[in-house]
Design an enzyme around this catalytic site. Structure first.
Site, mmCIF file in Angstrom:
data_model
loop_
_atom_site.group_PDB
_atom_site.id
_atom_site.type_symbol
_atom_site.label_atom_id
_atom_site.label_comp_id
_atom_site.label_asym_id
_atom_site.label_seq_id
_atom_site.Cartn_x
_atom_site.Cartn_y
_atom_site.Cartn_z
ATOM 1 N N ARG A 1 3.990 0.006 17.701
ATOM 2 C CA ARG A 1 4.429 -1.396 17.729
ATOM 3 C C ARG A 1 5.470 -1.569 18.838
ATOM 4 N NH1 ARG A 1 8.192 -2.451 13.282
ATOM 5 N NH2 ARG A 1 9.656 -2.508 14.994
ATOM 6 N N HIS B 1 9.765 -5.808 14.838
ATOM 7 C CA HIS B 1 8.917 -6.160 13.685
ATOM 8 C C HIS B 1 8.544 -7.646 13.695
ATOM 9 C CE1 HIS B 1 7.357 -6.367 9.627
ATOM 10 N NE2 HIS B 1 8.192 -7.368 9.380
ATOM 11 N N TYR C 1 17.290 0.747 15.154
ATOM 12 C CA TYR C 1 16.643 1.926 14.558
ATOM 13 C C TYR C 1 15.746 2.715 15.517
ATOM 14 C CZ TYR C 1 12.927 -1.576 13.994
ATOM 15 O OH TYR C 1 12.007 -2.563 14.224
HETATM 16 C C1 LIG Z 1 4.630 -6.168 -1.260
HETATM 17 C C2 LIG Z 1 5.534 -6.406 -0.093
HETATM 18 N N1 LIG Z 1 6.633 -5.650 0.087
HETATM 19 C C3 LIG Z 1 7.432 -5.865 1.143
HETATM 20 C C4 LIG Z 1 7.145 -6.856 2.040
HETATM 21 C C5 LIG Z 1 8.045 -7.075 3.242
HETATM 22 N N2 LIG Z 1 7.374 -6.541 4.417
HETATM 23 C C6 LIG Z 1 6.705 -7.351 5.257
HETATM 24 S S1 LIG Z 1 5.992 -6.505 6.505
HETATM 25 C C7 LIG Z 1 6.608 -5.049 5.951
HETATM 26 C C8 LIG Z 1 6.356 -3.776 6.705
HETATM 27 C C9 LIG Z 1 4.956 -3.344 6.612
HETATM 28 O O1 LIG Z 1 4.785 -2.215 7.433
HETATM 29 P P1 LIG Z 1 3.357 -1.749 7.810
HETATM 30 O O2 LIG Z 1 2.470 -1.825 6.662
HETATM 31 O O3 LIG Z 1 3.467 -0.453 8.495
HETATM 32 O O4 LIG Z 1 2.855 -2.878 8.830
HETATM 33 P P2 LIG Z 1 3.508 -3.302 10.223
HETATM 34 O O5 LIG Z 1 4.462 -4.419 9.915
HETATM 35 O O6 LIG Z 1 4.171 -2.120 10.774
HETATM 36 O O7 LIG Z 1 2.386 -3.770 11.056
HETATM 37 C C10 LIG Z 1 7.346 -5.226 4.798
HETATM 38 C C11 LIG Z 1 8.036 -4.151 4.072
HETATM 39 C C12 LIG Z 1 6.001 -7.631 1.812
HETATM 40 N N3 LIG Z 1 5.631 -8.607 2.636
HETATM 41 N N4 LIG Z 1 5.191 -7.388 0.761
#
Ligand SMILES: Cc1ncc(C[n+]2csc(CCOP(=O)(O)OP(=O)(O)O)c2C)c(N)n1
Ligand SMILES: [Mg+2]
Length: 337
Positions: free
Chosen positions: A250, A254, A263
């Site tokens: 990425r 975020h 980080y």
């Molecule tokens: C069930 C849930 N927990 C926490 C969140 C908050 N949240 C949104 S995106 C994210 C990170 C997800 O990481 P990843 O699956 O690796 O996808 P990326 O964002 O890196 O593409 C989190 C913790 C959420 N939307 N839904």
């Protein structure tokens, strides 16, 4: 590069036009994304979640599917994917500007919550990975109806730790369903690096559910294309699900609400930028004699014009009306007495 490797796209079943279109879509997604980041900083849109660094795998996967019949359950970074299954830049921009005409949610959802009935893009929720059991449900429908479509779902590696992922995989494995699960492993879940998310490998989880798992270099367009195409062929032959772990990085923070320098380091980001799959695919096209710097400059100009048009168009459209708040929430709008 050998002659055989040079025309690899043809041996995989892609025409030269397909290959050029793939590159065009990767670049369109990248440019759209960069514009949205600027629009957010300029205060024109409230929020943007970026997919920079993930476009190559997204576009390649879309081209390997049947875009006339399959069902798609993308996650929030999938601009390259949705553009490749038919969403337009105007439609994407309408969503980012939260305007009534936005086909994704009528301007009601956060951007990145893709939905388009005509294109069979299935609406998703904000809790991550809820789309996995939904995709498995679509695959169950294909099996029950004896139809030859597949469902394709994406999610992040962090999200693959959620229960929804595991329940979906288990059901898909038990019922041998035509679903392709593609993890876009971009190395982070917000600020949490991969090594603190998963002790093993995401791809190996497929073994536990009794189906095939394949890890691919997400920056290698043709490798992703081949992997998804083979997964689709297996699915329609009745050979069940495939879990694909596409390795990528990425590049952007975020979201526009994140300061990634808290980080990770600039050097780390630069290291991965140098492996950009879009640049790599462009070089491949040039080596095949299908592309050149002049064409590339023209494409950049065309995309800039299209993105300008999309931005100006979306900015001119009205916001949703307050009385439309309940649209699509209930089957029938709740009437007041
Ligand atoms: C069930 C849930 N927990 C926490 C969140 C908050 N949240 C949104 S995106 C994210 C990170 C997800 O990481 P990843 O699956 O690796 O996808 P990326 O964002 O890196 O593409 C989190 C913790 C959420 N939307 N839904
Ligand atoms: Mg991630």
């Amino acid at each position: 590069m050998s002659v055989g490797q040079l025309m690899e796209h043809r041996s995989l079943g892609l025409t030269d036009e397909d290959a050029i279109k793939m590159y065009t879509n990767m670049l369109a997604a990248r440019k759209f994304d960069e514009r949205c980041l600027l629009l957010q900083r300029a205060g024109k849109v409230a929020f943007h979640v970026s997919g920079i660094g993930q476009e190559t795998a997204q576009v390649a996967a879309a081209f390997a599917l049947d875009r006339d019949k399959d069902y798609f359950l993308p996650y929030y970074r999938d601009y390259g994917f949705v553009l490749s299954v038919g969403m337009t830049l105007r439609e994407l921009m309408l969503s980012n500007f939260a305007r009534a005409e936005d086909p994704n949610s009528g301007g009601r959802q956060m951007p990145g919550h893709f939905s388009h009935k005509k294109l069979r893009i299935v609406t998703g929720s904000s809790p991550v990975t809820t789309q996995v059991p939904h995709a498995v449900g679509f695959a169950l429908a294909a099996k029950m109806k004896r139809q030859d479509f597949v469902s394709f779902v994406t999610f992040g590696e962090g999200s693959s730790n959620q229960g929804d992922f595991h329940e979906g995989c288990n059901f898909a494995g038990v019922h041998n369903l035509p679903v392709i699960l593609m993890c876009e492993n971009n190395q982070y879940a917000i600020s949490v690096p991969l090594k603190k998310q998963v002790a093993g490998n995401v791809v190996d989880r497929a073994i536990g559910y009794g189906f095939k798992g394949v890890r691919v270099d997400g920056n290698n367009a043709l490798e992703v294309y081949r992997t998804v195409k083979e997964a689709r062929e297996r699915a329609v032959r009745g050979e069940g699900p495939t879990l694909i772990e596409a390795m990528m990085y990425r590049i952007s923070p975020h979201s526009t609400a994140d300061n990634d320098m808290m980080y990770r380091t600039k050097e780390e980001v630069e290291h991965h930028k140098a492996k950009d799959g879009i640049v790599r695919f462009k070089s491949y096209l040039i080596e095949c004699g299908l592309w050149g710097e002049e064409q590339d400059a023209r494409l950049h100009e065309e995309l800039a014009a299209q993105i300008k048009d999309a931005t100006e168009y979306a900015d001119r459209q009205p916001y949703p009306e307050p009385q439309d708040l309940m649209n699509y929430v209930y089957a029938q709008p709740v009437k007041e007495d």
